[in-house]
Enzyme design. Structure first.
Site, PDB file in Angstrom:
ATOM      1  N   GLU A 149      -7.174   4.954  -8.398  1.00 13.30           N
ATOM      2  CA  GLU A 149      -7.662   5.558  -7.028  1.00 13.30           C
ATOM      3  C   GLU A 149      -9.132   5.989  -7.155  1.00 13.30           C
ATOM      4  OE1 GLU A 149      -4.727   6.181  -8.663  1.00 13.30           O
ATOM      5  OE2 GLU A 149      -3.361   5.128  -7.019  1.00 13.30           O
ATOM      6  N   HIS A 200       6.042  11.280  -1.869  1.00 16.74           N
ATOM      7  CA  HIS A 200       5.762  10.312  -0.803  1.00 16.74           C
ATOM      8  C   HIS A 200       5.951  11.233   0.516  1.00 16.74           C
ATOM      9  CE1 HIS A 200       6.768   7.921  -4.322  1.00 16.74           C
ATOM     10  NE2 HIS A 200       5.764   7.117  -3.752  1.00 16.74           N
TER      11      HIS A 200
END
Ligand SMILES: Cc1ncc(C[n+]2csc(CCOP(=O)(O)OP(=O)(O)O)c2C)c(N)n1
Ligand SMILES: [Mg+2]
Length: 804
Positions: A527, A594
């Site tokens: 990331e 999530h």
């Protein structure tokens, strides 16, 4: 300052060129004297802190020789000699930064906003447009966190690959000459222990980009020796596996001593050729580097270096060795070198004094004005003695700073609080003007001030055909991205699973096949360097969209987003911009990783970026269209649960532009205003139906963007009607709901229109539990919203709304 001429190939083959060598010696001595004097300036109280590049001079002169126009540096605080050598820093500017001179002309890197040793060139003209970066020697803007330069370094190198291999970019000669540019990184030995160093090194090997990383290895990180930092005590030993061979792509790895002039020159010449021509990354481990004055002005290295080490450092100081070498090769006599040394010292001193003069005279003038205004008012005031003493004390300040001046004026105005306006109006208006100037000096340019500012992008309404088809939300995005790829060759998207399958929710489905791998690209799972890849590409004129697959994984990248991207425009006072769009998806879906909505964390750490929280994909596409016309970096958080919900396909998918900072009223009502965003919009719309059946009529406002937030103060207008407000979201209690409350109740002064306590409704403080029940008991549900609103109405009118 002496300019270093480039070696011609032929001359170089003779190995030594007297003029060149002596000019390098002169530059090295000037830089060394700047370091020595810099430390003294701090100890004399003329600057607050100093960190210097002594001991690294020779390696940086070699590196600068092979640094061409169009190239970029991403480095750290030891690189002054390099910046001098490429002609992008003068000794005068160097001292201006040490003193924190707030003028862009005097201190072009940061206008006094960064401590010394934080280098940057100005990529932008004053109106925010790009300069011709291909004709300049460029340095990205440094940051202090160790290894923080590595993510964007990858992106700066990646841009060369795109400019070379993507034929659609050939016309952008302002940014690249066919991808021939090298991105040069520098890093300290200890900083290579950081995760982002390894992540960037690996990614550059995978991508095969022209990145040259120099490690200045002085054996220490402040006081801690290499055995604590690096396996086998050597970064080049550790990274041997990078070396390319006949069968495998990889790196070239060089090890060279920081005091060996000839070897350094050879290493940098080879590295530049390999990276520039072949687009192969290179690691140069520069060993046996010294740090003659210790780490910085806070502390002395005698505390942690042995006597033997200190003696070795003296002998192997690269300038002592260079001097020996010049004498041995009969390039100059000791006396001639002494002469150059004396001249270099005198030059550095002259430039330092000039920088001090320019810096201090500005403030001394302000001080004089303030003293005379305070004295003038003292003559007419009842409190003349007190005011006279403030003026006298101020006028006696040794090395005054602005704070001394302004705080004296403010205190004088306190004393004058009961006296008539007429006697203090001159002092007051002077103070007002100074505060405006200080606002510009210390607080401007957090966001774009150019014509490309998102605030200046004209809005275009969305349009629908009568027969507009209902499609999955993701198809609206897909049509938007297709149009952006078609119309803007600078636009590209990358991230985990973005390429071949077109992202995990398929908004880019089929677009790699249509536009090629250089436009829609898969990356590894990394990331922070995905963000760095975007920052570097954006610094070089491209319009990247970097994807973080789920909002819950943004933490990996948060440091670079906060320390590099969000503050870039501010810390260069408008000298650089990186209009990167970070795309991600969040809010409720499934479980701890999530379904996150840590919006407060983002709002608090990303001032300088835009934060868009669209409730559906039509709004998201309108935001992307706006952002592509603007030059500001942005984070767009799509709703994880929205990709398969049906939306009408807009007729003008490529044209409509959503204005940022403009909330939308989703439902009109009279009893209570709910301010929300993102996935909560639908929950609250469902709750409104239930509440209506109970006789409660709510108004729903979707803020749409949190940075900027309701620029026209429209929410208070709703509260003037309902006199009640609830701020609802899925963040932790006191997260973004508290931010919205501050914006509306305090900034918009909604307080004066409230008949009930302002309230918030957020998720639980813990991460959301797994599965549908986990979601129900962790995140605000329709029932939670109904009961919260009902309880507020019950308090207002218990007869009409008896307790449930
Ligand atoms: C993330 C982070 N942690 C700690 C620091 C404080 N710090 C500044 S420089 C430094 C040591 C760096 O050593 P090295 O990388 O070897 O560079 P050198 O100063 O020796 O050239 C540390 C720990 C920092 N700037 N950033
Ligand atoms: Mg070190």
């Amino acid at each position: 300052m002496t300019k270093v001429a480039t070696f011609s190939k032929n001359k170089r083959n003779k190995v030594l060129d007297k003029e060149q060598l002596l000019s390098d010696f002169r530059l090295a001595m000037e830089s060394r004297h700047a370091s020595l004097m810099g430390r003294k300036e701090v100890f004399m109280g003329k600057a607050k802190f100093g960190i210097f590049g002594d001991g690294k001079e020779l390696a940086q002169i070699a590196m600068a020789r092979y640094f061409n126009n169009g190239d970029f540096r991403a480095g750290y605080y030891r690189d002054q000699t390099f910046m001098f050598a490429i002609g992008q820093l003068t000794i005068r500017e160097y001292f201006a930064q040490l003193y924190a001179h707030t003028s862009v002309e005097a201190e072009p890197a940061s206008a006094g906003r960064l401590m010394n040793g934080h280098f940057a060139t100005r990529s932008l003209n004053d109106d925010g447009t790009w300069k011709n970066l291909s004709e300049m020697k460029n340095s990205s803007a440094d940051i202090s966190p160790t290894a923080g330069q590595m993510p964007k370094l990858l992106g700066l190198a990646y841009a060369s690959k795109l400019y070379r291999e993507n034929q659609g970019l050939k016309e952008f000669t302002q940014f690249s000459n066919g991808g021939n540019e090298v991105a040069w990184g520098t890093i300290g030995n200890a900083s290579t222990s950081e995760g982002m160093f390894f992540e960037a090194i690996n990614a550059a090997g995978v991508l095969q980009v022209p990145m040259i990383v120099s490690v200045w290895d002085d054996g220490y990180g402040i006081s801690v020796p290499n055995e604590y930092h690096t396996t086998k005590g050597s970064i080049s030993e550790l990274l041997k596996g990078l070396q390319r061979n006949d069968d495998q792509k990889g790196y070239e790895v060089f090890v060279v001593k920081g005091w060996d002039y000839e070897a350094l020159d050879r290493a940098y010449e080879n590295a530049a050729r390999i990276a520039r021509e072949e687009h192969v990354p290179v690691l140069i481990h520069v060993v046996e580097v010294t740090q003659p004055q210790g780490h910085s002005t806070s502390g002395s290295h005698e505390r942690y270096k042995s006597k033997e080490r200190l003696e070795w450092e003296q002998e192997y100081d690269c300038l002592a060795q260079f001097r020996k070498f010049l004498i041995k090769k009969e390039i100059a006599t000791a006396e001639e070198l002494d002469q150059i040394d004396q001249e270099a010292k005198a030059f550095a001193k002259k430039e330092k004094d000039a920088a001090w003069q320019l810096f201090s005279s500005e403030i001394k003038n302000e001080l004089k004005e303030a003293v005379s205004l305070i004295k003038e008012v003292a003559a007419k005031s009842q409190q003349s003695q007190l005011l006279e003493s403030i003026a006298d004390e101020l006028s006696k300040t040794l090395n005054p700073i602005r704070k001394d001046v302004i705080s004296s004026v403010r205190r004088a105005l306190w004393i004058l609080r009961t006296e008539p306006e007429s006697i203090k109006s001159d002092l007051k208006s002077w103070y007002t003007i100074q505060q405006e100037l200080n606002e510009d000096r210390y607080s401007s340019h957090l966001y774009s001030q150019s014509e490309f500012s998102s605030a200046k992008i004209e809005a275009v309404d969305v349009e629908y055909d009568d027969e507009a088809p209902l499609v999955d939300g993701r198809e609206v995005l897909q049509a938007c991205f297709d149009n952006l790829l078609e119309t803007d060759p600078r636009f590209l998207a990358f991230g985990e699973d973005v390429g071949k399958i077109g992202d995990v929710n398929q908004a880019f489905a089929g677009l790699q096949a249509k536009y090629g791998e250089h436009r829609v690209t898969d990356t590894s799972i990394r990331e922070v360097t995905i963000i760095g890849q975007g920052i570097g590409a954006a610094l070089r004129g491209l319009r990247p969209m970097a994807e973080i697959q789920y909002l819950d994984y943004i933490h990996y990248a948060l440091m670079t987003l906060s320390d590099d991207l969000a503050c870039l425009h501010y810390r260069t006072k408008g000298g650089q911009k990186a209009p990167l769009i970070v795309r991600t998806r969040g809010h409720r879906l499934e479980g701890v990783w999530h379904a996150g909505s840590p919006i407060g964390m983002l709002l608090h750490s990303l001032r300088g970026m835009l934060i868009c929280v669209p409730r559906n994909m039509t709004q998201a596409a309108g935001m992307y269209n706006t952002l592509m016309h603007s030059d500001e970096p942005a984070l767009v958080i799509e709703c994880l649960n929205g990709y398969r919900l049906k939306e009408k396909m807009p007729a003008n998918i490529g044209e409509y532009r959503l204005p940022l900072g403009k909330p939308e009223v989703l439902r009109e009502g009279n009893d209570l205003t709910i301010v929300t965003y993102g996935s909560m919009c639908r929950i609250i719309e469902d709750a409104a139906v239930e509440l209506a059946q109970m006789g409660i009529d709510i108004e729903i406002i979707d803020v749409q963007t949190l940075l900027p937030f309701d620029v026209d103060h429209s929410i208070v207008e709703s509260i003037k009607k309902t006199n009640r407000v609830l701020f609802a979201d899925e963040d932790v209690p006191g997260g973004a709901s508290a931010y919205m409350m501050q914006k509306v109740v305090e900034e918009q002064k909604a307080y004066y229109h409230l008949d009930s306590e302002p309230a918030t409704l957020a998720a639980k403080a813990h991460r959301p539990a797994y599965s549908s029940d986990g979601d129900y008991f962790s995140k605000p549900s329709v029932e939670d919203v109904v009961e919260k609103v009902y309880s507020m109405m019950h308090e207002v009118n218990p007869n009409k709304f008896p307790a449930i």
